[in-house]
Design a protein around this motif. Structure first.
Motif, short mmCIF file in Angstrom:
data_model
loop_
_atom_site.label_atom_id
_atom_site.label_comp_id
_atom_site.label_asym_id
_atom_site.label_seq_id
_atom_site.Cartn_x
_atom_site.Cartn_y
_atom_site.Cartn_z
N VAL A 120 1.27 -17.95 -38.99
CA VAL A 120 1.28 -19.27 -38.34
C VAL A 120 2.05 -19.19 -37.03
CG1 VAL A 120 2.07 -21.65 -38.53
CG2 VAL A 120 0.99 -20.54 -40.50
N GLN A 121 3.21 -18.56 -37.04
CA GLN A 121 4.02 -18.44 -35.83
C GLN A 121 3.31 -17.63 -34.76
OE1 GLN A 121 7.76 -16.84 -37.12
NE2 GLN A 121 8.39 -18.74 -38.13
N THR A 122 2.66 -16.54 -35.16
CA THR A 122 1.94 -15.69 -34.21
C THR A 122 0.81 -16.46 -33.55
OG1 THR A 122 2.50 -13.70 -35.47
CG2 THR A 122 0.62 -13.55 -33.96
N ILE A 123 0.04 -17.18 -34.35
CA ILE A 123 -1.08 -17.96 -33.82
C ILE A 123 -0.57 -19.08 -32.92
CG2 ILE A 123 -2.92 -19.57 -34.48
CD1 ILE A 123 -3.29 -17.70 -37.00
N THR A 124 0.47 -19.78 -33.36
CA THR A 124 1.04 -20.87 -32.57
C THR A 124 1.52 -20.36 -31.22
OG1 THR A 124 1.66 -22.09 -34.55
CG2 THR A 124 2.81 -22.68 -32.52
N ARG A 125 2.26 -19.27 -31.23
CA ARG A 125 2.78 -18.71 -29.96
C ARG A 125 1.64 -18.29 -29.04
NH1 ARG A 125 7.17 -15.49 -33.17
NH2 ARG A 125 8.80 -17.06 -33.28
N ALA A 126 0.62 -17.67 -29.59
CA ALA A 126 -0.50 -17.22 -28.77
C ALA A 126 -1.22 -18.40 -28.13
CB ALA A 126 -1.47 -16.40 -29.62
N VAL A 127 -1.48 -19.43 -28.91
CA VAL A 127 -2.17 -20.61 -28.38
C VAL A 127 -1.31 -21.30 -27.33
CG1 VAL A 127 -3.06 -22.90 -28.95
CG2 VAL A 127 -3.59 -20.96 -30.43
N GLN A 128 -0.01 -21.45 -27.60
CA GLN A 128 0.86 -22.13 -26.66
C GLN A 128 1.10 -21.30 -25.40
OE1 GLN A 128 4.13 -23.29 -29.23
NE2 GLN A 128 3.16 -25.27 -29.62
N ALA A 129 1.03 -19.98 -25.49
CA ALA A 129 1.13 -19.14 -24.30
C ALA A 129 -0.09 -19.35 -23.40
CB ALA A 129 1.27 -17.67 -24.68
N HIS A 130 -1.23 -19.54 -24.03
CA HIS A 130 -2.47 -19.79 -23.29
C HIS A 130 -2.52 -21.21 -22.75
CE1 HIS A 130 -6.72 -19.97 -22.33
NE2 HIS A 130 -6.83 -21.02 -23.12
N SER A 131 -2.05 -22.15 -23.54
CA SER A 131 -2.11 -23.57 -23.18
C SER A 131 -0.75 -24.21 -23.47
CB SER A 131 -3.23 -24.25 -23.96
OG SER A 131 -3.34 -25.60 -23.58
N PRO A 132 0.19 -24.12 -22.55
CA PRO A 132 1.51 -24.70 -22.77
C PRO A 132 1.40 -26.19 -23.14
CG PRO A 132 1.53 -23.35 -20.81
CD PRO A 132 0.09 -23.47 -21.25
N GLY A 133 2.17 -26.59 -24.10
CA GLY A 133 2.13 -27.98 -24.55
C GLY A 133 1.11 -28.24 -25.64
N ALA A 134 0.36 -27.22 -26.03
CA ALA A 134 -0.64 -27.39 -27.09
C ALA A 134 0.06 -27.74 -28.39
CB ALA A 134 -1.46 -26.12 -27.27
N GLU A 135 -0.56 -28.61 -29.15
CA GLU A 135 -0.06 -28.95 -30.48
C GLU A 135 -0.89 -28.16 -31.49
OE1 GLU A 135 0.14 -32.77 -33.45
OE2 GLU A 135 0.46 -33.13 -31.31
N VAL A 136 -0.21 -27.37 -32.30
CA VAL A 136 -0.89 -26.51 -33.27
C VAL A 136 -0.39 -26.87 -34.66
CG1 VAL A 136 -1.31 -24.12 -33.98
CG2 VAL A 136 -0.95 -24.65 -31.55
N ARG A 137 -1.32 -27.17 -35.55
CA ARG A 137 -0.98 -27.44 -36.95
C ARG A 137 -1.77 -26.47 -37.82
NH1 ARG A 137 -1.92 -32.14 -34.61
NH2 ARG A 137 -3.91 -32.48 -35.60
N ALA A 138 -1.08 -25.89 -38.79
CA ALA A 138 -1.73 -24.91 -39.67
C ALA A 138 -1.51 -25.28 -41.12
CB ALA A 138 -1.16 -23.52 -39.40
N ASP A 139 -2.53 -25.06 -41.93
CA ASP A 139 -2.47 -25.29 -43.37
C ASP A 139 -2.80 -23.96 -44.05
OD1 ASP A 139 -3.08 -25.83 -46.07
OD2 ASP A 139 -3.69 -27.87 -45.58
N LEU A 140 -1.77 -23.31 -44.59
CA LEU A 140 -1.99 -22.00 -45.23
C LEU A 140 -2.91 -22.09 -46.43
CD1 LEU A 140 1.61 -20.48 -45.00
CD2 LEU A 140 -0.46 -19.68 -43.82
N GLY A 141 -2.86 -23.20 -47.15
CA GLY A 141 -3.68 -23.35 -48.35
C GLY A 141 -5.17 -23.35 -48.07
#
Length: 66
Positions: A16-37
């Motif tokens: 989750v952290q890796t994906i969030t960081r990657a998306v936010q690096a590409h699009s600063p200010g992006a809101e990322v929500r993840a559901d592991l289940g």
């Protein structure tokens, strides 16, 4: 843009952290929500969904639009 993705190999908080960081690096200010289940990632950001999908793939994950 608001988009939802299935990331089948997202299995832990590190993923989750890796994906969030990657998306936010590409699009600063992006809101990322993840559901592991359900392996779903929801992104609210500027830009288009295809670019976000590519960023998640480049981070090393299998991803498809939900």
């Amino acid at each position: 843009m608001k988009a939802e993705f299935i990331v089948s190999d997202m299995t832990c908080n590190h993923c989750v952290q890796t994906i969030t960081r990657a998306v936010q690096a590409h699009s600063p200010g992006a809101e990322v929500r993840a559901d592991l289940g359900t392996h779903r990632v929801t992104v609210e950001a500027a830009g288009d969904a295809a670019a976000v999908e590519a960023v998640i793939r480049e981070a090393g994950y299998e991803v498809r639009a939900a």
